[in-house]
Enzyme design. Structure first.
Site, short mmCIF file in Angstrom:
data_model
loop_
_atom_site.label_atom_id
_atom_site.label_comp_id
_atom_site.label_asym_id
_atom_site.label_seq_id
_atom_site.Cartn_x
_atom_site.Cartn_y
_atom_site.Cartn_z
N ASP A 169 13.43 -24.64 -27.94
CA ASP A 169 13.34 -23.68 -26.86
C ASP A 169 12.23 -24.01 -25.86
OD1 ASP A 169 15.42 -22.38 -28.05
OD2 ASP A 169 14.23 -20.74 -28.85
N ARG A 177 0.45 -13.33 -33.69
CA ARG A 177 0.70 -13.20 -32.25
C ARG A 177 -0.52 -12.77 -31.44
NH1 ARG A 177 3.83 -16.77 -33.51
NH2 ARG A 177 6.07 -16.40 -33.53
N ASP A 189 8.86 -10.63 -30.99
CA ASP A 189 7.71 -11.39 -30.47
C ASP A 189 7.51 -11.20 -28.97
OD1 ASP A 189 6.70 -12.36 -32.81
OD2 ASP A 189 7.75 -14.28 -32.71
N SER A 225 15.98 -20.44 -37.82
CA SER A 225 14.85 -20.16 -36.93
C SER A 225 13.64 -19.93 -37.81
CB SER A 225 15.14 -18.91 -36.08
OG SER A 225 14.00 -18.56 -35.32
#
Length: 418
Positions: free
Chosen positions: A19, A99, A128, A180
């Protein structure tokens, strides 16, 4: 080019995966901007290999790598251990807790580089995107956020590979399972692919940090973990840094098949999703920390802490780290950890964590108090009065509700006093 499709310099949260490899040329093509990549090293190990070459090959002007492992462990993982937070009974919040530290440094790099925007590769269906953007909003709301997955017409891995091929950018197709994954110091997650069908059990070949309990050693292994004020500081008598503690317990726990979780969770954006997680070191640390708290925290503090722990887990999962509420929670949990000092010995065996020994200079457990024999602080005859008072409200309610039973016509105070 539309006004909202312009940016001068963009800092991209870069992983080197498919990505973000696509996002670099896409940003240049659609926003006419310079792209600076920032990769946060929060413990991805070999995933960071050859990252600079891949970023430059995709069109980035440069790659900045920040070694955040110790900061991540000390300022994010350890406070979460203090809280005991688990999301929906199982999830050790491995992706969620990474994060905020990544977002913090994304903002710092953007400010240092004079960038006017930050881009990320989070999908429009995941959690996310919320976590990153709430953090950026809290730290520097003047920065524009670009989320290509909410704009472009790429809808599959095949589309992304075709886009790179059209732009003459090579990319290794080394994910045959189409999972993923997110990996850091605390865990690795697996989603997508065969896991989207709840009838499919995870393949053993999918796991990366842990042995199957079936193939784990046939002999148990003991480990002693020492804590100071709620922070793990030593393993088997040897002191280590926060990140080293986690890494060493990951290796030890993974060897014994510890820390696998397969769950269906409620995403913040509303849908349910299935994730398979490996958190070997975290599972050991939570078990040891919980056992040490069992002897050092008083009952009411422990029960209140358990209640707030659920709210803390939601806060971390929902991306609300940089909020006054999180600071308030941390202040409470920090006070609870003042006496959480001591040593816990555990036995690791085929996916199980078994407590062997507990000790603390601040232990509230005293054998002479807990004994069923004579005790200097407990007179068993006192229990009768305690039970009468503790059950008084129930007794009064029952007396009043005895409609079909003839209650003696005597003053209620005499009945209560019996």
């Amino acid at each position: 080019m539309a006004a909202d499709k312009k940016a001068n310099k963009v800092v991209l949260a870069y992983s080197g995966g498919l990505d973000t490899s696509v996002i670099i040329p896409w940003l240049i093509e659609n926003y006419g901007c310079e792209v600076i990549c920032f990769a946060a090293d929060v413990g991805q190990a070999e995933e960071l290999d050859n990252l600079e070459a891949r970023a430059l090959q995709s069109g980035a002007s440069k790659l900045i790598i920040g070694d955040l492992k110790e900061e991540f462990a000390k300022d994010y993982l350890f406070p979460m251990i203090h809280s005991g937070a688990l999301y929906e009974r199982k999830y050790f919040l491995g992706t969620s807790i990474a994060r905020p530290v990544i977002a913090k440094h994304l903002v710092q790099v953007a400010e240092q580089e004079g960038a006017d925007a930050i881009a990320h590769g989070c999908t429009g269906k995941g959690n996310d995107q919320v976590r990153f953007e709430l953090a950026i909003m809290a730290l520097n709301p003047t920065l524009k956020v670009i989320a290509p997955w909410r704009e472009w017409d790429i809808t599959s891995r095949e589309d992304a590979l075709a886009y790179l091929e059209a732009h003459n950018i090579p990319f290794p197709n080394n994910n045959p399972g189409l999972y993923s994954r997110d990996r850091n110091l605390w865990h690795i997650s697996h989603e997508g692919g065969k896991l989207e069908n709840l009838a499919n059990a995870p393949d053993d070949s999918m796991f990366m940090l842990s042995n199957s309990p079936k193939s784990a050693p046939d002999e148990p292994e003991t480990v002693e973990i020492a804590f100071e004020n709620g922070n793990p500081v030593a393993i088997d008598g040897v002191s280590y840094s926060p990140a080293q503690i986690v890494m060493k317990l990951n290796a030890l726990g993974g060897k014994h098949g510890i820390g696998r979780v397969d769950m269906v969770e409620n995403r913040l954006v509303g849908m349910k999703s299935r994730g398979v997680y490996e958190t070997p070191g975290g599972t050991i640390l939570y078990a040891a920390h919980q056992e040490l708290e069992s002897i050092t925290l008083d009952r009411e503090t422990m029960h209140m802490k358990d209640t707030l722990s659920l709210q803390y887990a939601k806060l971390v999962y929902f991306g609300q780290w940089f909020t006054p509420l999180r600071e308030a929670f941390d202040a409470f949990f920090s006070v609870t950890q003042k006496a959480v000092t001591g040593k816990i010995t555990l036995q690791l065996y085929k996916g199980n964590v078994i407590v062997i020994k507990r000790s603390s200079p601040y232990s509230l457990y005293r054998e002479e108090y807990a004994t069923f024999g004579p005790s200097p602080v407990y007179d068993q005859s006192d229990a009768a009065g305690f039970i009468r008072l503790f059950g008084l409200s129930s007794k009064v309610q029952a007396l009043i509700q005895m409609d079909d039973v003839k209650v003696p016509q005597v003053p209620i105070e005499e009945i209560v006093r019996d």
